[in-house]
Every structure is written in C-alpha cells, then in structure tokens.
Design an enzyme around this catalytic site. Structure first.
Site, mmCIF file in Angstrom:
data_model
loop_
_atom_site.group_PDB
_atom_site.id
_atom_site.type_symbol
_atom_site.label_atom_id
_atom_site.label_comp_id
_atom_site.label_asym_id
_atom_site.label_seq_id
_atom_site.Cartn_x
_atom_site.Cartn_y
_atom_site.Cartn_z
ATOM 1 N N THR A 125 0.806 -1.224 0.000
ATOM 2 C CA THR A 125 0.000 0.000 0.000
ATOM 3 C C THR A 125 0.835 1.270 0.000
ATOM 4 O OG1 THR A 125 -1.435 1.310 1.454
ATOM 5 C CG2 THR A 125 -0.174 -0.409 2.521
ATOM 6 N N GLU A 127 0.292 3.546 1.909
ATOM 7 C CA GLU A 127 0.438 3.932 3.320
ATOM 8 C C GLU A 127 1.860 3.657 3.817
ATOM 9 O OE1 GLU A 127 -1.806 5.349 5.872
ATOM 10 O OE2 GLU A 127 -2.497 6.081 3.937
ATOM 11 N N TYR A 149 -1.488 0.327 10.937
ATOM 12 C CA TYR A 149 -1.764 -0.355 9.668
ATOM 13 C C TYR A 149 -0.535 -0.281 8.759
ATOM 14 C CZ TYR A 149 -3.603 -0.923 4.893
ATOM 15 O OH TYR A 149 -3.804 -1.320 3.600
ATOM 16 N N LYS A 153 1.779 -3.359 7.467
ATOM 17 C CA LYS A 153 1.945 -3.618 6.029
ATOM 18 C C LYS A 153 3.421 -3.538 5.615
ATOM 19 C CE LYS A 153 -2.176 -4.391 4.119
ATOM 20 N NZ LYS A 153 -2.473 -5.443 3.129
HETATM 21 P P1 NAP Z 1 -11.580 -4.472 2.241
HETATM 22 O O1 NAP Z 1 -12.720 -4.149 1.342
HETATM 23 O O2 NAP Z 1 -11.540 -3.926 3.623
HETATM 24 O O3 NAP Z 1 -11.489 -6.072 2.310
HETATM 25 C C1 NAP Z 1 -10.665 -6.719 3.237
HETATM 26 C C2 NAP Z 1 -10.878 -8.211 3.134
HETATM 27 O O4 NAP Z 1 -10.045 -8.857 4.114
HETATM 28 C C3 NAP Z 1 -12.320 -8.662 3.433
HETATM 29 O O5 NAP Z 1 -12.637 -9.735 2.587
HETATM 30 C C4 NAP Z 1 -12.199 -9.135 4.880
HETATM 31 O O6 NAP Z 1 -13.186 -10.087 5.236
HETATM 32 C C5 NAP Z 1 -10.829 -9.783 4.833
HETATM 33 N N1 NAP Z 1 -10.245 -10.024 6.151
HETATM 34 C C6 NAP Z 1 -10.207 -9.162 7.204
HETATM 35 N N2 NAP Z 1 -9.620 -9.744 8.267
HETATM 36 C C7 NAP Z 1 -9.279 -11.000 7.860
HETATM 37 C C8 NAP Z 1 -8.696 -12.112 8.515
HETATM 38 N N3 NAP Z 1 -8.333 -12.063 9.805
HETATM 39 N N4 NAP Z 1 -8.509 -13.249 7.815
HETATM 40 C C9 NAP Z 1 -8.879 -13.331 6.509
HETATM 41 N N5 NAP Z 1 -9.474 -12.320 5.847
HETATM 42 C C10 NAP Z 1 -9.668 -11.172 6.513
HETATM 43 O O7 NAP Z 1 -10.201 -4.055 1.545
HETATM 44 P P2 NAP Z 1 -9.875 -3.731 0.013
HETATM 45 O O8 NAP Z 1 -10.077 -2.283 -0.207
HETATM 46 O O9 NAP Z 1 -10.542 -4.724 -0.855
HETATM 47 O O10 NAP Z 1 -8.302 -3.973 -0.012
HETATM 48 C C11 NAP Z 1 -7.739 -5.255 -0.310
HETATM 49 C C12 NAP Z 1 -6.324 -5.316 0.217
HETATM 50 O O11 NAP Z 1 -5.551 -4.288 -0.377
HETATM 51 C C13 NAP Z 1 -6.178 -5.107 1.721
HETATM 52 O O12 NAP Z 1 -5.099 -5.905 2.149
HETATM 53 C C14 NAP Z 1 -5.834 -3.637 1.862
HETATM 54 O O13 NAP Z 1 -5.123 -3.431 3.064
HETATM 55 C C15 NAP Z 1 -4.982 -3.444 0.630
HETATM 56 N N6 NAP Z 1 -4.960 -2.108 0.035
HETATM 57 C C16 NAP Z 1 -6.126 -1.457 -0.239
HETATM 58 C C17 NAP Z 1 -6.086 -0.217 -0.873
HETATM 59 C C18 NAP Z 1 -7.343 0.517 -1.246
HETATM 60 O O14 NAP Z 1 -7.260 1.730 -1.534
HETATM 61 N N7 NAP Z 1 -8.494 -0.147 -1.310
HETATM 62 C C19 NAP Z 1 -4.834 0.336 -1.245
HETATM 63 C C20 NAP Z 1 -3.686 -0.377 -0.980
HETATM 64 C C21 NAP Z 1 -3.742 -1.611 -0.360
HETATM 65 P P3 NAP Z 1 -14.663 -9.648 5.776
HETATM 66 O O15 NAP Z 1 -15.445 -9.311 4.535
HETATM 67 O O16 NAP Z 1 -15.130 -10.859 6.467
HETATM 68 O O17 NAP Z 1 -14.450 -8.467 6.666
HETATM 69 O O1 F7E Z 2 -8.946 8.183 4.351
HETATM 70 C C1 F7E Z 2 -9.312 11.668 5.531
HETATM 71 C C2 F7E Z 2 -8.406 10.765 6.344
HETATM 72 O O2 F7E Z 2 -9.991 6.125 5.276
HETATM 73 C C3 F7E Z 2 -8.392 9.042 3.380
HETATM 74 C C4 F7E Z 2 -7.267 2.145 2.849
HETATM 75 O O3 F7E Z 2 -7.864 1.468 1.779
HETATM 76 O O4 F7E Z 2 -6.104 3.628 1.372
HETATM 77 C C5 F7E Z 2 -7.022 3.597 2.449
HETATM 78 O O5 F7E Z 2 -6.515 4.301 3.563
HETATM 79 C C6 F7E Z 2 -8.129 10.413 3.972
HETATM 80 C C7 F7E Z 2 -7.351 10.417 5.292
HETATM 81 O O6 F7E Z 2 -8.307 5.988 3.375
HETATM 82 C C8 F7E Z 2 -12.642 11.415 6.915
HETATM 83 O O7 F7E Z 2 -7.907 11.428 7.480
HETATM 84 C C9 F7E Z 2 -11.290 12.991 6.335
HETATM 85 O O8 F7E Z 2 -6.392 11.418 5.238
HETATM 86 O O9 F7E Z 2 -10.527 6.840 2.908
HETATM 87 P P1 F7E Z 2 -9.550 6.751 3.994
HETATM 88 P P2 F7E Z 2 -6.774 5.864 3.788
HETATM 89 O O10 F7E Z 2 -6.546 6.158 5.208
HETATM 90 O O11 F7E Z 2 -5.995 6.660 2.793
HETATM 91 C C10 F7E Z 2 -4.819 3.059 1.648
HETATM 92 C C11 F7E Z 2 -3.989 3.155 0.398
HETATM 93 C C12 F7E Z 2 -4.900 1.702 2.227
HETATM 94 O O12 F7E Z 2 -4.016 0.875 2.037
HETATM 95 C C13 F7E Z 2 -5.969 1.460 3.234
HETATM 96 O O13 F7E Z 2 -6.232 0.061 3.347
HETATM 97 O O14 F7E Z 2 -9.390 11.029 4.264
HETATM 98 N N1 F7E Z 2 -10.667 11.828 6.086
HETATM 99 N N2 F7E Z 2 -12.490 12.771 6.855
HETATM 100 C C14 F7E Z 2 -11.478 10.811 6.419
HETATM 101 N N3 F7E Z 2 -11.323 9.486 6.339
HETATM 102 C C15 F7E Z 2 -12.365 8.702 6.753
HETATM 103 N N4 F7E Z 2 -12.245 7.354 6.648
HETATM 104 N N5 F7E Z 2 -13.514 9.259 7.263
HETATM 105 C C16 F7E Z 2 -13.696 10.610 7.377
HETATM 106 O O15 F7E Z 2 -14.743 11.070 7.839
#
Ligand code: NAP
Ligand code: F7E
Length: 349
Positions: A125, A127, A149, A153
């Site tokens: 990520t 992050e 987190y 990661k």
């Molecule tokens: P998500 O919608 O939150 O999905 C997370 C998945 O992980 C869900 O299927 C969840 O199951 C499962 N999970 C949680 N805890 C687990 C455990 N203990 N054992 C097995 N499975 C578990 O996340 P996403 O947005 O699809 O992201 C997919 C991956 O990419 C994650 O690893 C995330 O950290 C990473 N990532 C996401 C982003 C982004 O912007 N979306 C960017 C960079 C990296 P349940 O449905 O049962 O909760």
């Molecule tokens: O926040 C700001 C918050 O929770 C984005 C995950 O998929 O992407 C995700 O992480 C920004 C932050 O995503 C609210 O402070 C303001 O600066 O949508 P977010 P994230 O933290 O960037 C990365 C790449 C991952 O890997 C993660 O798994 O938005 N913000 N107001 C808020 N954020 C939330 N959630 N809620 C608010 O009300």
C-alpha cells in the site's frame, strides 16, 4: 484450468479480482471468515458459478492456511485479506499486526512449505510512504509509515520480498495507491461522501455529514483497473514490486466539491478549523461539518504515485480519472438512496 486462491475475497478488491479471474477461465478459491451474519454481499452475484469455491478460513490460523494451500495447490495466491482501515488500526493495533503482518508470514510459510511453485501477490500500500520522503512516490522511495496499519503492512512488504530473495518464491508487492468504487466500504472517505451526499439529497439523512481532515491529499483510482494490475504482475517474466497509481492527487475537499455537483450543490467553505462548514451556495444549507472524532493521531498528508514502471514493464496505466470515478460512485449511490426513499415512503403509507 489455472487455480487461484484469494484471501479477502469478500472485500472490494477480492470481488473485482474474482470476476476478472473467472472471466479469464480460472478456478477461483476464496477464503471467507465465519461471521454471525452473511458477509458475502460483494460476491453474491457469483455464487453458484462452477469456477468459484469458497472455504472458511482466517489469516490468523496457520493450520487452516497450510491445509488450504496443500489441498488446492493454487497456481496463484492473492493475499488481499487485511484489517484495512487506517483509523481503526490505531484502536486495534495488535489485531492489525496479527492479520496484516503475521497473516502475511503465515500464508507465505504455507506456500513455501506446501506449494512453492505458486506465484504470490501481496497487497502492499501507499500507506508505506506515510510521511513522504519524495514526491511523487515510486518503487525506490524510502518508506515512513504513520499508522499501526502502515507499520504492519511494512512487515508484509519486507517478508514478501524476503521470501522472494531467500527461497526464490515468485512473490510480488503491488504498492497500490487508494482505489475506490461503488463497492468501497462505506467508512472510507470517498464512499462516506458519495453515500452521505446521496442520502442527504433524498432526505434519508437529515443532518449534515460529519468529516475529519479535509486537507489530506490522495491519489484515487478505480479499483477494477487496479485489480487487473495485480493479475498482470503475476504474469510478468520476473517477480518484482510495482507502484500502481494515477499520478494525480486531490484533497478530500476537492472530492466533496466534485461529488456535490451531482446533487446540484455548489459547496462554499465558511469558518476555520473544527468550526469550518461546507454550505450549498444557493440554498444556504449546511452539508458538511467537522467532527474531530475523525482526526487521526498521525496523518498521511500527501500521496501521489509514479506508476511509470508499471506502464513500461506491464503495459498498465490508469484510465479512469477522478471525475469518472465520482460519476460511477454517485450514480450507484444516488440510485440506492432513491430505492431507500421509496421503501421509506411505502413503510409510512
Ligand atoms: P476491504 O474491502 O476492507 O477487504 C478486506 C478483506 O479482508 C475482506 O474480505 C475481509 O473479510 C478480509 N479479512 C479481514 N480480516 C481477515 C482475517 N483475519 N482473515 C482473513 N481475511 C480477513 O479491503 P480492500 O479495499 O478490498 O483492499 C484489499 C487489500 O488491499 C487489503 O489488504 C488492503 O489493506 C490493501 N490495500 C487497499 C487499498 C485501497 O485503496 N483499497 C490500497 C492499498 C492496499 P470480511 O469481509 O469478512 O471483513
Ligand atoms: O482516508 C481523511 C483521512 O480512510 C483518506 C485504505 O484502503 O487507502 C485507504 O486508507 C483520507 C485520510 O483511506 C474522513 O484522514 C477525512 O487522510 O478513505 P480513507 P486511507 O486512510 O488513505 C490506503 C492506500 C490503504 O491501504 C488502506 O487500506 O481522508 N478523512 N475525513 C477521512 N477518512 C475517513 N475514513 N472518514 C472521514 O470522515
């Protein structure tokens, strides 16, 4: 027929990746967690498909992972399972480390012990960059995570690389920047905004939308395209790490203003700090207010990725821009809100 195993199949990315792999002719195995209620909404439309097999499991359970890898013998393993919410990771740091860091080690160990021929994808990520050391961020930019987190990661990233270098495993880190969609969890900022605004417009949500830091900047892309990049990494001639991003960055404020246009609102900002409000210029209605509950102990202020390596070596580049992404999400959430409104009206009649 090629076999893939996906952890996190019920998540946003898991569901898109499953569709992509099924369309490519794979037999897709997915790990689902036992829950007290159904948690398979995002893959409901694929249930009954002969190419899809679901197994109970959890990244905290080594025995389960060992058994699944040794029986399935997947050609490709996509480790998408994670406690993926950055703000929540401050509340459950140990659990986040167990799943996101140790969980990655557990599944890598299962692969190397039972089917080292498998190709492995790790969901790394942006992050990892946290307090950014370089703009834009690329594969060589030093990491500086800013949350439990991000730190968990970081371990996942390095242990994946270590298995590649130590044991010759074909293991890749996809360093994906934020990617969103109509399937995004509703507590992430983009979806919170698109659902929140749609519900305010339809009168389902009566009060304003409470937000945190509006000045953070993110590089947002469309999740479906990013999942295609995961597959491309595992088809590459060598196992490497890749940044996946659009190369453009916007504030949360920008995202709100652009989404609000869908509701025919022009947001103007008044006040400062926690007293700032986003107001519709025409009606004077307060749409956005600040709630410090959504501030984080440490913030990632600016992310913008340079995906030129992915373009050069994989032929991947982001096609959907921010306005197109907002279009997809707002269309979906406006439709949902109008259904809810109809149900509400028929309940009251
Ligand atoms: P998500 O919608 O939150 O999905 C997370 C998945 O992980 C869900 O299927 C969840 O199951 C499962 N999970 C949680 N805890 C687990 C455990 N203990 N054992 C097995 N499975 C578990 O996340 P996403 O947005 O699809 O992201 C997919 C991956 O990419 C994650 O690893 C995330 O950290 C990473 N990532 C996401 C982003 C982004 O912007 N979306 C960017 C960079 C990296 P349940 O449905 O049962 O909760
Ligand atoms: O926040 C700001 C918050 O929770 C984005 C995950 O998929 O992407 C995700 O992480 C920004 C932050 O995503 C609210 O402070 C303001 O600066 O949508 P977010 P994230 O933290 O960037 C990365 C790449 C991952 O890997 C993660 O798994 O938005 N913000 N107001 C808020 N954020 C939330 N959630 N809620 C608010 O009300």
């Amino acid at each position: 027929m090629k076999k893939a195993l996906i952890t996190g199949i019920t998540g946003q990315d898991g569901s898109f990746l499953t569709e992509i792999l099924i369309a490519k002719g794979y037999e897709v195995h997915g790990i689902i967690r036992r829950a007290s209620n159904f948690n398979t909404d995002r893959i409901e439309h694929l249930m009954g498909n002969k190419q899809l097999r679901l197994h109970h499991g959890d990244l905290s359970d080594s025995a389960n992972l060992n058994k699944l890898i040794s029986t399935i013998k997947p050609d490709e393993v996509y480790n998408l399972g994670a406690q993926s919410h950055v703000a929540v990771s401050f509340e459950v740091p140990e659990y986040t480390a167990q799943v996101d860091a140790m969980g990655t080690l557990r599944i890598l160990d299962a692969v190397i012990n039972h089917y080292p021929e498998a190709r492995f994808y790790q969901a790394s990520t942006s992050e990892l960059y946290g307090l950014v050391q370089e703009i834009p961020q690329k594969e060589t930019t030093p990491f500086y995570p800013r949350s439990p987190y991000g730190v968990a990661k970081l371990y996942g990233f390095w242990i994946t690389k270590n298995f590649r270098e130590s044991y010759g495993l074909f293991a890749c880190n996809g360093i994906l920047f934020n990617h969103e969609s109509e399937r995004r969890g509703k507590t992430f900022v983009t979806r919170k905004v698109t659902v929140g605004l749609s519900e305010i417009l339809h009168g389902i949500k009566k009060e304003s939308l409470k937000m945190g830091n509006l000045d953070a900047k993110r590089d947002w892309g469309y999740a479906k395209e990013y999942c295609e990049a995961m597959w491309m990494m595992l088809q590459h001639s060598s196992a490497e790490d890749f940044v996946i991003a659009t190369g453009r960055t916007y504030t949360i404020r920008d995202f709100i203003e652009r989404s609000a246009r869908y509701c025919d609102w022009e947001i103007v900002w008044e006040g400062e700090g926690v007293n700032e409000k986003g107001i519709d210029k025409k009606s004077g209605r307060v749409i956005i207010e600040i709630d410090p509950r959504y501030f984080r102990p440490a913030e990632v202020e600016l992310l913008v990725g340079d995906a030129s390596k992915a373009k050069k070596e994989l032929g991947w580049e982001a096609k959907i821009d921010l306005d197109e992404l907002i279009d997809i999400m707002m269309k979906h959430d406006m439709k949902d809100a109008s259904y809810k409104k109809v149900l509400q009206l028929s309940d009251n009649s």
